[in-house]
Design a protein around this motif. Structure first.
Motif, PDB file in Angstrom:
ATOM      1  N   LEU A 169       0.879  -0.993  -0.047  1.00 60.32           N
ATOM      2  CA  LEU A 169       0.030   0.136   0.064  1.00 60.32           C
ATOM      3  C   LEU A 169       1.069   1.088   0.226  1.00 60.32           C
ATOM      4  N   GLY A 170       0.530   2.330  -0.860  1.00 65.43           N
ATOM      5  CA  GLY A 170       1.453   3.230  -0.961  1.00 65.43           C
ATOM      6  C   GLY A 170       0.629   4.663  -1.500  1.00 65.43           C
ATOM      7  N   ASN A 171       1.490   5.805  -0.707  1.00 59.78           N
ATOM      8  CA  ASN A 171       1.084   7.038  -1.158  1.00 59.78           C
ATOM      9  C   ASN A 171       2.053   7.792  -1.664  1.00 59.78           C
ATOM     10  N   TRP A 172       1.851   8.601  -2.584  1.00 62.03           N
ATOM     11  CA  TRP A 172       3.034   9.468  -3.355  1.00 62.03           C
ATOM     12  C   TRP A 172       2.675  10.704  -3.549  1.00 62.03           C
ATOM     13  N   SER A 173       3.764  11.529  -3.207  1.00 62.33           N
ATOM     14  CA  SER A 173       3.916  13.033  -3.468  1.00 62.33           C
ATOM     15  C   SER A 173       5.004  13.276  -4.600  1.00 62.33           C
ATOM     16  N   PHE A 174       4.533  13.650  -5.865  1.00 66.52           N
ATOM     17  CA  PHE A 174       5.618  14.285  -6.578  1.00 66.52           C
ATOM     18  C   PHE A 174       5.771  15.649  -6.538  1.00 66.52           C
ATOM     19  N   GLY A 175       6.260  16.257  -5.804  1.00 67.08           N
ATOM     20  CA  GLY A 175       6.754  17.944  -5.521  1.00 67.08           C
ATOM     21  C   GLY A 175       5.772  18.307  -5.024  1.00 67.08           C
ATOM     22  N   ASP A 176       4.625  17.592  -4.195  1.00 66.37           N
ATOM     23  CA  ASP A 176       3.579  18.373  -3.693  1.00 66.37           C
ATOM     24  C   ASP A 176       3.832  18.516  -2.286  1.00 66.37           C
ATOM     25  N   TYR A 177       3.069  17.574  -1.497  1.00 62.60           N
ATOM     26  CA  TYR A 177       3.167  17.849  -0.068  1.00 62.60           C
ATOM     27  C   TYR A 177       4.732  17.056   0.245  1.00 62.60           C
ATOM     28  N   PHE A 178       4.764  17.044   1.662  1.00 60.36           N
ATOM     29  CA  PHE A 178       6.273  16.783   2.070  1.00 60.36           C
ATOM     30  C   PHE A 178       6.048  16.150   3.362  1.00 60.36           C
ATOM     31  N   LYS A 179       7.027  16.155   4.251  1.00 61.31           N
ATOM     32  CA  LYS A 179       7.218  15.278   5.720  1.00 61.31           C
ATOM     33  C   LYS A 179       5.813  15.478   6.508  1.00 61.31           C
ATOM     34  N   LYS A 180       5.587  16.796   6.663  1.00 66.07           N
ATOM     35  CA  LYS A 180       4.370  17.180   7.870  1.00 66.07           C
ATOM     36  C   LYS A 180       3.197  16.363   7.567  1.00 66.07           C
ATOM     37  N   GLU A 181       2.709  16.614   6.056  1.00 66.45           N
ATOM     38  CA  GLU A 181       1.471  15.742   5.822  1.00 66.45           C
ATOM     39  C   GLU A 181       1.395  14.357   5.680  1.00 66.45           C
ATOM     40  N   ALA A 182       2.946  13.819   5.085  1.00 58.02           N
ATOM     41  CA  ALA A 182       2.960  12.412   5.167  1.00 58.02           C
ATOM     42  C   ALA A 182       2.885  11.622   6.383  1.00 58.02           C
ATOM     43  N   LEU A 183       3.467  12.373   7.379  1.00 64.30           N
ATOM     44  CA  LEU A 183       3.751  11.620   8.588  1.00 64.30           C
ATOM     45  C   LEU A 183       2.401  11.677   9.594  1.00 64.30           C
ATOM     46  N   GLU A 184       1.623  12.994   9.501  1.00 67.59           N
ATOM     47  CA  GLU A 184       0.395  13.303  10.181  1.00 67.59           C
ATOM     48  C   GLU A 184      -0.560  12.222   9.723  1.00 67.59           C
ATOM     49  N   TRP A 185      -0.522  12.149   8.274  1.00 63.45           N
ATOM     50  CA  TRP A 185      -1.610  11.237   7.642  1.00 63.45           C
ATOM     51  C   TRP A 185      -1.348   9.839   8.011  1.00 63.45           C
ATOM     52  N   ALA A 186      -0.270   9.419   8.180  1.00 60.12           N
ATOM     53  CA  ALA A 186       0.129   8.051   8.418  1.00 60.12           C
ATOM     54  C   ALA A 186      -0.242   7.672   9.778  1.00 60.12           C
ATOM     55  N   TRP A 187       0.091   8.851  10.727  1.00 57.01           N
ATOM     56  CA  TRP A 187      -0.364   8.814  12.143  1.00 57.01           C
ATOM     57  C   TRP A 187      -1.870   8.466  12.225  1.00 57.01           C
ATOM     58  N   GLU A 188      -2.550   9.559  11.452  1.00 62.03           N
ATOM     59  CA  GLU A 188      -4.123   9.432  11.386  1.00 62.03           C
ATOM     60  C   GLU A 188      -4.832   8.324  10.966  1.00 62.03           C
ATOM     61  N   LEU A 189      -4.321   7.649  10.113  1.00 61.38           N
ATOM     62  CA  LEU A 189      -4.891   6.504   9.570  1.00 61.38           C
ATOM     63  C   LEU A 189      -4.673   5.352  10.319  1.00 61.38           C
ATOM     64  N   LEU A 190      -3.406   5.133  10.777  1.00 54.81           N
ATOM     65  CA  LEU A 190      -3.121   4.072  11.793  1.00 54.81           C
ATOM     66  C   LEU A 190      -3.901   4.017  13.175  1.00 54.81           C
ATOM     67  N   THR A 191      -4.002   5.347  13.671  1.00 57.22           N
ATOM     68  CA  THR A 191      -4.476   5.229  15.013  1.00 57.22           C
ATOM     69  C   THR A 191      -5.953   5.724  15.218  1.00 57.22           C
ATOM     70  N   ASN A 210      20.968  18.631  -3.218  1.00 57.16           N
ATOM     71  CA  ASN A 210      19.430  18.694  -3.063  1.00 57.16           C
ATOM     72  C   ASN A 210      18.723  18.692  -4.406  1.00 57.16           C
ATOM     73  N   LEU A 211      17.511  17.967  -4.327  1.00 51.93           N
ATOM     74  CA  LEU A 211      16.521  18.020  -5.742  1.00 51.93           C
ATOM     75  C   LEU A 211      15.931  19.394  -5.688  1.00 51.93           C
ATOM     76  N   PRO A 212      15.452  19.951  -6.811  1.00 43.09           N
ATOM     77  CA  PRO A 212      14.530  21.020  -6.883  1.00 43.09           C
ATOM     78  C   PRO A 212      13.091  20.818  -6.489  1.00 43.09           C
ATOM     79  N   ASP A 213      12.902  19.389  -6.452  1.00 43.47           N
ATOM     80  CA  ASP A 213      11.652  19.087  -5.955  1.00 43.47           C
ATOM     81  C   ASP A 213      11.612  17.992  -5.170  1.00 43.47           C
ATOM     82  N   LYS A 214      10.759  18.060  -4.102  1.00 42.27           N
ATOM     83  CA  LYS A 214      10.796  17.008  -3.117  1.00 42.27           C
ATOM     84  C   LYS A 214       9.878  16.294  -3.108  1.00 42.27           C
ATOM     85  N   HIS A 215      10.094  14.685  -2.712  1.00 41.47           N
ATOM     86  CA  HIS A 215       8.993  13.786  -3.142  1.00 41.47           C
ATOM     87  C   HIS A 215       8.792  13.000  -1.927  1.00 41.47           C
TER      88      HIS A 215
END
Length: 879
Positions: free
Chosen positions: A92-114, A227-232
């Motif tokens: 199962l995976g979710n991807w961001s190609f130069g859109d959201y980064f660490k904050k959203e990814a981690l907060e959503w992961a925690w929200e989904l699991l808990t 550093n990459l110009p876009d963060k994924h």
């Protein structure tokens, strides 16, 4: 929640976060030469990370079929023996190609699991990249600060570069990652030891379930990071582990992802899961492996003896062997799991239910083939294991392993598995040697099931009209079904046919049959004795119809160009090389002509040029075909027609003549009306086929023209690279001379470096009583340098016991040298020692008692091999 609900909630969660839900990519990789199988969720998005493509949506999520059984990610040997490794698994995976980064990814992961899945927060641990001074990388403060808002600090673990820094390869996008682990141990165990101490410690109940990768760097070829110009964001959550955690089970196999399959296996075998360890392992192996095999076949990879096909075959055979040995399932069984599996994944991976009959047939055929040899092979292996030589050496020799592979169909890893169960090893290096020595041995042919002929219309003989016509009307005389390579084909015999059946080196025609508005395509035409048999992938709806039978004219014309040219070539070979030249075989299709002939030496470039010149001159003469049918064999012989050795000729023959003073042959094939149609002839290869037999490969017509144009383009490119020299030959000679001089200089430098290495090693010699010990890892460029080093050190140091290791072109090598005096006095054997050390590098070796070498696959194990050598108490052994 059941597994379907868990999967759906993941996808719905991210859909509500504005993610596009995309389908899984095939498990079999078709357009990436670096991969045989999809082994991670990110594979299908690789071009986005590399910047080769732009996604239509910068947020996506999916569930991806993955397979990890080869290369860097190889879990095959763990599968079944533990409760959380798999060959095929869902990511199962979710991807961001130069859109959201660490904050959203981690907060959503925690929200989904808990909050959605309601996993207990007190059993969850998270990790962040702890930094790496060697890379000048700091702790991932950003991820740490985000986690602090959700998780107590004592549940945040600093991970190493190995565990918490993800890289696509040696170069390219990479970055830190943050894992989420869950502790599923009983509370009593947790009270004794906190879960943070078991994270990434291979505890079967403290497992990683989700990894959030933050792709923010690019690894350059020099090893540095930019550093990459876009963060994924690239995340992956093991579906089977997640279901286990949510359903609060002690094993992935206790979840509803697998319980239905295991219950079916229990029913079929009459054995109970959970009562016997070996039975449990076998059931887990089967429940896992059926998924890998079924989805690989559904995605287009059939079992075979090569590459990806061999991987699938060995997974299948591993499962069948476990069923046979530990569940007493002696009849084909594996394929019967397909309907159950197809139903389970209906709506998730629909390709399996759409092809379940096909997949089951493929697996069944493989089972039948393997079971035929398994019982005999297992008995033979039992006898081998108790033989005196194997009991003494604890190793099954490579020749025997190859025999088990070649005769009994045992993949080498299957023999290794059975051997390990008996406390034995196998000589993998010897197996590879046997494979090379006997590579021409025929492999077990794929079973062909041929049905009975069904007669539609009785005829005396098929009337072949294909010399004169490429279209004819005819009725079907008879047909039958043939199941070959897991596919049903139909053989059709017409009353009269324009289709040429493959014979004399000329391939069969293709085309179609048409009646009542229906076209049935003919994929090949074969000859069975005098019967011309059309091969179709389906049967006409009305076999009693009168069919318009049409040959593919453009393909036939290309074939005829090549066939007529073999006659011109044959005559030219006799002229240039001598009258001893006779045809020994040929292949004539629409792409190439291949001509085998008797000759004892390589055909020189000058001779090839002369042959080409003669043939092309005959083409330009535009010689008309002189075809005579039903010529008495005696008359044909008087005409000087060449008969081919090994061919059977009847009382009447067909004579093909292109200039009675040049080429007259007996031939049943089809030809051009005049040689000018061939256009051009160009030899592209000359080689040896066997002792006294040479082979020429050539192009004609449009293929020859394209080839020559390609050569001209290449020459122009070379000239451009060399700055348009007046004399390209001299320019290349100068460049090659310069290269040769530089190579000699490099060799001198390497010799100097080798002497320097030798002098350094001499300072490391340790005296241990009777012997002088030298064990070290060195840097050399070749196995020959390693050998030279060992011999020179032996000449310098008395009573030497030497172990050297090196990584050469990415592969580990070991060398063991023992002084002759020590060998004689103490019965030491370098071969036994090097084979033991080679286990650490996943290899094997051989040699003589005083000197032996080994190569391996695992360079990372070389340091362990060196340490193992140092740990041997030789002094005690000598005393």
């Amino acid at each position: 929640m059941n597994s379907k609900e868990i999967r759906k909630q993941f996808l719905d969660f991210f859909k509500n976060k504005s993610h596009q839900i995309v389908p899984s990519a095939p498990i079999v990789v078709k357009n990436d030469p670096t991969l045989m199988f999809t082994n991670a969720g990110m594979n299908q998005f690789k071009d986005y990370f590399l910047g080769n493509a732009t996604p239509s949506n910068r947020r996506v999520a999916d569930t991806q079929k993955c397979l990890r059984v080869s290369g860097k990610h190889n879990d095959l040997e763990d599968v079944g023996h533990d409760t959380y490794h798999h060959t095929m698994f869902e990511m199962l995976g979710n991807w961001s190609f130069g859109d959201y980064f660490k904050k959203e990814a981690l907060e959503w992961a925690w929200e989904l699991l808990t909050e959605v899945y309601k996993l207990p927060k007190e059993r969850l641990y998270v990790s962040v990249f702890g930094g790496d001074p060697a890379e000048n990388l700091e702790l991932d403060h950003e991820a740490f600060e985000i986690w602090k808002t959700m998780v107590p600090e004592d549940r945040i673990i600093y991970g190493s570069k190995k565990d918490n820094f993800w890289e696509m390869g040696d170069t390219g996008p990479c970055g830190p990652c943050s894992e989420i682990h869950i502790d599923l141990r009983p509370q009593a165990e947790i009270d004794l030891k906190p879960g943070r101490e078991e994270v990434n410690a291979d505890h079967p109940q403290v497992i990683e379930i989700w990894n959030n990768v933050f792709i923010q760097y690019n690894r350059l070829a020099n090893g540095s990071l930019e550093n990459l110009p876009d963060k994924h964001v690239d995340t992956g959550m093991g579906f089977e582990r997640l279901v286990r955690a949510i359903q609060n089970k002690q094993s992935n196999y206790d979840t509803d992802v697998f319980t239905g399959t295991i219950a079916y296996i229990e029913q079929k075998s009459g054995k109970k899961y959970g009562e016997n360890e070996k039975v449990d392992i076998a059931m887990r192996v089967i429940a896992d492996h059926i998924r890998a095999v079924a989805f690989a076949i559904a995605d287009g990879q059939l079992p075979s003896n090569n590459k990806a096909g061999y991987v699938i075959r060995r997974i299948l055979r591993r499962a069948v062997r476990y069923a046979y040995t530990f569940l007493d399932l002696k009849e084909p069984f594996f394929s019967t799991l397909i309907p159950l599996l197809a139903e389970q994944f209906d709506g998730v991976f629909p390709e399996l239910i759409a092809q379940q009959d096909f997949v089951a047939k493929v697996i069944l055929e493989e089972e039948i083939s393997f079971l035929k040899t398994l019982e005999t092979g297992l008995k033979k292996l039992e006898d081998i294991a108790v033989s005196e030589s194997v009991k003494a050496s604890k190793v099954i020799d490579g020749k025997t392993v190859f025999e088990l592979y070649d005769t009994f169909g045992f993949p080498v890893d299957l023999t290794a598995l059975i051997a390990r169960e008996k406390g034995l090893g196998i000589d993998e290096a010897g197996f590879e040697v046997a494979m090379l020595e006997q590579k021409e041995r025929s492999r077990n042919a794929t079973a062909v099931e041929t049905g009975d002929w069904i007669t539609v219309k009785e005829i005396d003989q098929v009337q072949f009209v294909g010399y004169d016509d490429l279209q004819a009307y005819s009725e079907i005389s008879k047909y039958r079904e043939v199941k070959s390579k897991n596919k049903s084909l139909y053989q059709i015999v017409l009353e009269r046919t324009p289709f040429y059946g493959e014979s004399g080196g000329q391939v069969g025609d293709k085309g179609y049959l048409e009646a009542n508005g229906e076209k049935v395509y003919i994929v090949d035409t074969q000859k069975e004795n005098d019967l011309i048999v059309l091969i179709a992938d389906k049967l006409p709806s009305d076999v009693n119809a009168n069919f318009n039978c049409v040959v593919d004219a453009s393909r036939r014309a290309l074939v005829e160009n090549n066939h007529s040219c073999t006659h011109l070539l044959h005559a030219a070979l006799k002229q240039v090389l001598g009258t001893h030249v006779n045809q020994k075989g040929s292949l004539v299709n629409d792409e190439i002509l291949r001509f085998d002939f008797s000759h004892f030496t390589k055909v020189s470039d000058e001779e090839i040029a002369q042959i080409e010149k003669i043939v092309n001159a005959k083409i330009r003469e535009n010689i008309a075909l002189n075809e005579r049918r039903n010529v008495p064999i005696a008359e044909a012989t008087k005409l000087g027609a060449m008969a081919l050795f090994g061919e059977k000729y009847g009382e009447f023959v067909r004579v093909i003549t292109f200039d009675p003073n040049y080429s007259v042959e007996l031939c049943g094939g089809t030809h051009v009306a005049a040689t000018g149609q061939i256009g051009l002839f160009k030899i592209v290869a000359e080689s040896s086929v066997a002792a006294g037999v040479r082979r020429i490969e050539a192009y004609t017509s449009v293929k020859a023209e394209a080839y020559i144009n390609e050569q001209i383009d290449t020459l122009a490119a070379v000239k451009e690279l060399l700055k348009q020299p007046k004399d390209i030959t001299k320019a290349l000679e100068s460049l090659l001379n310069e290269k040769s001089l530089l190579q000699k200089e490099v060799e001198q430098f390497r010799l100097q470096a080798l002497q320097h290495t030798k002098n350094q090693l001499l300072t490391k010699v340790e005296n241990q009583g009777e012997l002088n010990l030298l064990i070290d890892q060195v840097s050399v460029h070749s196995a020959e340098e390693l050998k030279t080093l060992a011999y020179e050190l032996k000449a310098k140091v008395a009573n030497l016991y030497l172990v050297l290791g090196a990584v050469i072109e990415g592969k580990p090598q070991l060398a063991v040298m023992i002084a002759d005096e020590l060998v004689a006095k103490h019965n030491l054997n370098a071969v036994n020692i090097v084979k033991d050390l080679a286990k650490e590098i996943q290899g094997g070796g051989g040699g003589q008692a005083f000197f032996a070498t080994a190569g391996g696959k695992n360079a990372e194990g070389l340091a362990k091999a060196i340490e193992k050598a140092k740990a041997l108490n030789l002094t005690a052994n000598l005393s």
